[in-house]
Design a protein around this motif. Structure first.
Motif, PDB file in Angstrom:
ATOM      1  N   ALA A 140       9.559  25.983   8.783  1.00 19.47           N
ATOM      2  CA  ALA A 140       9.780  27.292   9.742  1.00 19.47           C
ATOM      3  C   ALA A 140       8.593  28.601   9.191  1.00 19.47           C
ATOM      4  O   ALA A 140       8.151  29.631  10.351  1.00 19.47           O
ATOM      5  CB  ALA A 140      10.844  27.775   9.570  1.00 19.47           C
ATOM      6  N   ALA A 141       8.238  29.177   8.369  1.00 22.92           N
ATOM      7  CA  ALA A 141       7.132  29.881   7.603  1.00 22.92           C
ATOM      8  C   ALA A 141       7.865  31.374   8.109  1.00 22.92           C
ATOM      9  O   ALA A 141       7.120  32.215   8.346  1.00 22.92           O
ATOM     10  CB  ALA A 141       6.503  29.752   8.053  1.00 22.92           C
ATOM     11  N   LEU A 142       9.384  31.188   8.027  1.00 17.96           N
ATOM     12  CA  LEU A 142      10.163  32.439   8.762  1.00 17.96           C
ATOM     13  C   LEU A 142      10.438  33.136   7.044  1.00 17.96           C
ATOM     14  O   LEU A 142      11.545  33.997   7.126  1.00 17.96           O
ATOM     15  CB  LEU A 142      11.024  32.177   9.916  1.00 17.96           C
ATOM     16  CG  LEU A 142      10.382  32.290  10.798  1.00 17.96           C
ATOM     17  CD1 LEU A 142      11.523  32.052  11.747  1.00 17.96           C
ATOM     18  CD2 LEU A 142       9.356  33.046  11.074  1.00 17.96           C
ATOM     19  N   GLY A 143       9.868  32.336   5.496  1.00 20.07           N
ATOM     20  CA  GLY A 143      11.208  33.010   5.059  1.00 20.07           C
ATOM     21  C   GLY A 143      11.906  32.153   3.905  1.00 20.07           C
ATOM     22  O   GLY A 143      12.687  30.918   4.760  1.00 20.07           O
ATOM     23  N   VAL A 144      11.817  31.908   2.982  1.00 20.19           N
ATOM     24  CA  VAL A 144      12.717  30.511   2.613  1.00 20.19           C
ATOM     25  C   VAL A 144      13.637  31.101   1.672  1.00 20.19           C
ATOM     26  O   VAL A 144      14.194  32.633   1.481  1.00 20.19           O
ATOM     27  CB  VAL A 144      11.901  29.756   1.406  1.00 20.19           C
ATOM     28  CG1 VAL A 144      10.766  28.935   1.596  1.00 20.19           C
ATOM     29  CG2 VAL A 144      11.191  31.193   0.318  1.00 20.19           C
TER      30      VAL A 144
ATOM     31  N   GLY B 145      10.839  36.553   4.613  1.00 24.55           N
ATOM     32  CA  GLY B 145      10.971  36.992   5.581  1.00 24.55           C
ATOM     33  C   GLY B 145      12.381  36.832   6.645  1.00 24.55           C
ATOM     34  O   GLY B 145      13.621  37.025   5.433  1.00 24.55           O
ATOM     35  N   VAL B 146      13.095  36.624   7.512  1.00 29.53           N
ATOM     36  CA  VAL B 146      14.290  36.680   8.457  1.00 29.53           C
ATOM     37  C   VAL B 146      15.129  35.736   7.102  1.00 29.53           C
ATOM     38  O   VAL B 146      16.247  36.228   7.298  1.00 29.53           O
ATOM     39  CB  VAL B 146      14.033  36.870   9.599  1.00 29.53           C
ATOM     40  CG1 VAL B 146      13.468  35.416  10.318  1.00 29.53           C
ATOM     41  CG2 VAL B 146      15.653  37.307  10.164  1.00 29.53           C
TER      42      VAL B 146
ATOM     43  N   THR C 115      15.005  34.808   4.960  1.00 33.68           N
ATOM     44  CA  THR C 115      15.331  35.239   2.850  1.00 33.68           C
ATOM     45  C   THR C 115      16.239  36.070   3.232  1.00 33.68           C
ATOM     46  O   THR C 115      16.917  35.876   2.795  1.00 33.68           O
ATOM     47  CB  THR C 115      13.876  35.840   2.407  1.00 33.68           C
ATOM     48  OG1 THR C 115      12.973  34.757   2.395  1.00 33.68           O
ATOM     49  CG2 THR C 115      14.386  35.962   0.989  1.00 33.68           C
ATOM     50  N   ILE C 116      15.984  37.118   3.898  1.00 37.24           N
ATOM     51  CA  ILE C 116      17.561  38.463   4.414  1.00 37.24           C
ATOM     52  C   ILE C 116      18.281  37.768   4.103  1.00 37.24           C
ATOM     53  O   ILE C 116      19.608  38.296   4.217  1.00 37.24           O
ATOM     54  CB  ILE C 116      17.071  39.081   5.012  1.00 37.24           C
ATOM     55  CG1 ILE C 116      15.558  40.001   4.722  1.00 37.24           C
ATOM     56  CG2 ILE C 116      17.964  40.407   5.598  1.00 37.24           C
ATOM     57  CD1 ILE C 116      14.649  40.608   6.106  1.00 37.24           C
ATOM     58  N   VAL C 117      18.528  36.831   5.897  1.00 39.96           N
ATOM     59  CA  VAL C 117      19.825  36.172   6.095  1.00 39.96           C
ATOM     60  C   VAL C 117      20.389  35.408   5.201  1.00 39.96           C
ATOM     61  O   VAL C 117      21.360  35.938   4.664  1.00 39.96           O
ATOM     62  CB  VAL C 117      19.528  35.295   7.518  1.00 39.96           C
ATOM     63  CG1 VAL C 117      20.768  34.028   7.206  1.00 39.96           C
ATOM     64  CG2 VAL C 117      19.364  36.009   8.658  1.00 39.96           C
ATOM     65  N   THR C 118      19.563  34.513   4.665  1.00 41.94           N
ATOM     66  CA  THR C 118      20.360  33.652   3.060  1.00 41.94           C
ATOM     67  C   THR C 118      20.676  34.706   2.166  1.00 41.94           C
ATOM     68  O   THR C 118      21.977  34.484   1.409  1.00 41.94           O
ATOM     69  CB  THR C 118      19.734  32.682   2.730  1.00 41.94           C
ATOM     70  OG1 THR C 118      18.467  33.370   2.219  1.00 41.94           O
ATOM     71  CG2 THR C 118      18.930  31.746   3.431  1.00 41.94           C
ATOM     72  N   ALA C 119      20.522  35.613   1.539  1.00 42.39           N
ATOM     73  CA  ALA C 119      20.276  36.740   0.206  1.00 42.39           C
ATOM     74  C   ALA C 119      21.490  36.952   1.002  1.00 42.39           C
ATOM     75  O   ALA C 119      22.246  37.494  -0.021  1.00 42.39           O
ATOM     76  CB  ALA C 119      19.095  37.964   0.524  1.00 42.39           C
ATOM     77  N   PHE C 120      22.172  37.905   2.277  1.00 42.48           N
ATOM     78  CA  PHE C 120      23.190  38.044   2.657  1.00 42.48           C
ATOM     79  C   PHE C 120      24.586  37.092   2.592  1.00 42.48           C
ATOM     80  O   PHE C 120      25.988  38.122   2.555  1.00 42.48           O
ATOM     81  CB  PHE C 120      22.693  39.707   3.339  1.00 42.48           C
ATOM     82  CG  PHE C 120      22.037  40.710   3.147  1.00 42.48           C
ATOM     83  CD1 PHE C 120      23.062  41.738   2.311  1.00 42.48           C
ATOM     84  CD2 PHE C 120      20.545  40.829   2.942  1.00 42.48           C
ATOM     85  CE1 PHE C 120      22.285  42.318   1.853  1.00 42.48           C
ATOM     86  CE2 PHE C 120      20.425  41.537   2.561  1.00 42.48           C
ATOM     87  CZ  PHE C 120      21.199  43.335   1.604  1.00 42.48           C
TER      88      PHE C 120
END
Length: 211
Positions: free
Chosen positions: A26-30, A183-184, A186-191
Motif C-alpha cells: 500500500a505504501a501509505l504507512g505501515v 503515513g495515514v 501508521t497514524i490510524v494504527t497508532a491511535f
C-alpha cells in the motif's frame, strides 16, 4: 481446547505477517512497530528478515525479565518467521501488482489494518505467547498497571513511529521515501490498533475460544 489455542495462535501470527506485506504494498504507512523496523532497515545494511530477528531477540530479553507468561509458541513463531513471511508476501504481491493504483493501495491499507487487528486478537487470546513487541504493552497494562491496554498500546506505538522516522532520516532517507514507513496507515494504527484489537478480542477471539 489446547488444539484450538494452538490453531488460533498459528493463524494469528501468520495473518499478522501477511498483513505487514500488504501494508508495504500500500505504501501509505505501515503499522507502528514496522515503522520502527523500516527506519532500522534503512540504517542497518542486513536483510529485513534477519534484522527483525535481532530486534525481537532484544525485546525478548525484556519479556524474560518482566513477565515470562507472555512467552510461548507464538512468540518464537513470530520471532523467527514473521520477518521472512512478510518479505515473501511483499515480493509476491509486488510481482502480482507491480504498479498499484491509489484505489488499490487504499484497499490494501484498509485490508492490512483489518487483518492485523484480527490476527493480533487471535494469538493474544490463545495465550500461547505473544510477539515480543505486543508483550511490552501487555506488561505495562496488566503487570505494572500503568494504564489500560489500549492506552499503553497507543503510547508504545507513538514511540515506535517517532523513533522509526528519526532513524530513517539518520540512515539517509528522504521525504520522497517517507511514505514507505509512515503515513495515514501508521497514524490510524497508532491511535486505533489497540482499541480495534480489544474489539476483536471481545467479538471474535474470546467467543471462538469458548466454543
Amino acid at each position: 481446547m489446547k488444539t484450538r489455542r494452538i490453531f488460533m495462535s498459528l493463524c494469528g501470527v501468520l495473518i499478522c505477517a501477511v498483513s505487514v506485506g500488504i501494508f508495504k504494498l500500500a505504501a501509505l504507512g505501515v503499522d507502528p512497530f514496522q515503522s520502527l523496523m523500516g527506519g532500522l532497515d534503512k540504517k542497518i545494511p542486513i536483510s529485513f528478515g534477519t534484522l527483525y530477528v535481532i530486534v525481537n531477540l532484544l525485546l525478548l530479553t525484556f519479556s524474560l525479565i518482566a513477565d515470562r507468561h507472555n512467552i510461548g509458541i507464538a512468540t518464537f513463531i513470530n520471532l523467527f518467521l514473521l520477518g521472512y513471511i512478510t518479505e515473501f508476501t511483499y515480493h509476491f504481491l509486488q510481482g502480482l501488482i507491480p504498479d498499484p493504483s491509489m484505489l488499490v493501495r487504499i484497499c490494501c491499507l484498509l485490508l492490512g489494518i483489518l487483518i492485523i487487528c484480527i490476527g493480533s486478537a487471535l494469538y493474544m487470546t490463545a495465550d500461547l505467547g505473544v510477539s515480543t513487541y505486543d508483550a511490552v504493552a501487555i506488561v505495562l497494562a496488566y503487570r505494572y498497571k500503568i494504564a489500560k491496554f489500549q492506552y499503553c498500546r497507543i503510547a508504545t506505538d507513538l514511540i515506535c513511529v517517532i523513533a522509526g522516522v528519526a532513524i530513517f532520516f539518520w540512515g539517509g532517507g528522504t521525504m520522497g521515501e517517507i511514505s514507505t514507513i509512515v503515513g495515514v496507515g501508521t497514524i490510524v494504527t497508532a491511535f486505533f490498533m489497540g482499541p480495534l484489537i480489544e474489539f476483536f478480542n471481545q467479538k471474535l477471539a474470546r467467543p471462538l475460544l469458548k466454543k
